[in-house]
Design a protein around this motif. Sequence first.
Motif: not given
Length: 195
Positions: A119, A137, A141, A169-170
């Motif tokens: 992050n 990001k 995705k 995420d991911g």
Amino acid sequence: MMRPIRFPVRFLKATKQLSLVFALSAMGVITAQAAGEAMGRARAGAVTDSAGHVRIPIQVKKDLKIVYQVSDDKLKGESGRALVYAKKLLDTYNANDVPDEEIDLHLVFHGDAIKALVNDSTRKRLKAEGAAGNPNKSLIKELNKRGVSIELCESTMEQKEVKSTDLVDGVATVRGAFPRIINLQHLGYAYIKFE
């Protein structure tokens, strides 16, 4: 006593498959005819243009299994170059009538490459190249949606004091990057070291 066979460096730097064919032929394990046939199969479907340039098409179009080893966080444009080239690989296959569903691609990150998968605040703490925010990001995705497995070494996470809550995420984690890559190679994945 047999003397070891010494091959010139340029010979050893040839592609692994053709090097193996040549080496086996040179050692008398296979015949020159068999070596020629193997080379012919590698060039199957090749087209020669009017200038004499040979273009070899993509031959394997089903059940592609590929693992990238990623160890840095260098940018290409605004995104991590390993991620950019993974997308480019998929796009190249797609342009040659190979759908994403036929490609099983794993990107195994370790070392400084961790910066690509964390992050914004963790990226800043790790002193990542480029903007303060994580520019990867949306590409992560997209690659996830296309079936790419993006994996991070837990040993690297421990060394860099990164928790799973620090990841974008991911991203999946693996106990160790090298054992994961070795495992995938034993399962028949083509290995690409990304540098």
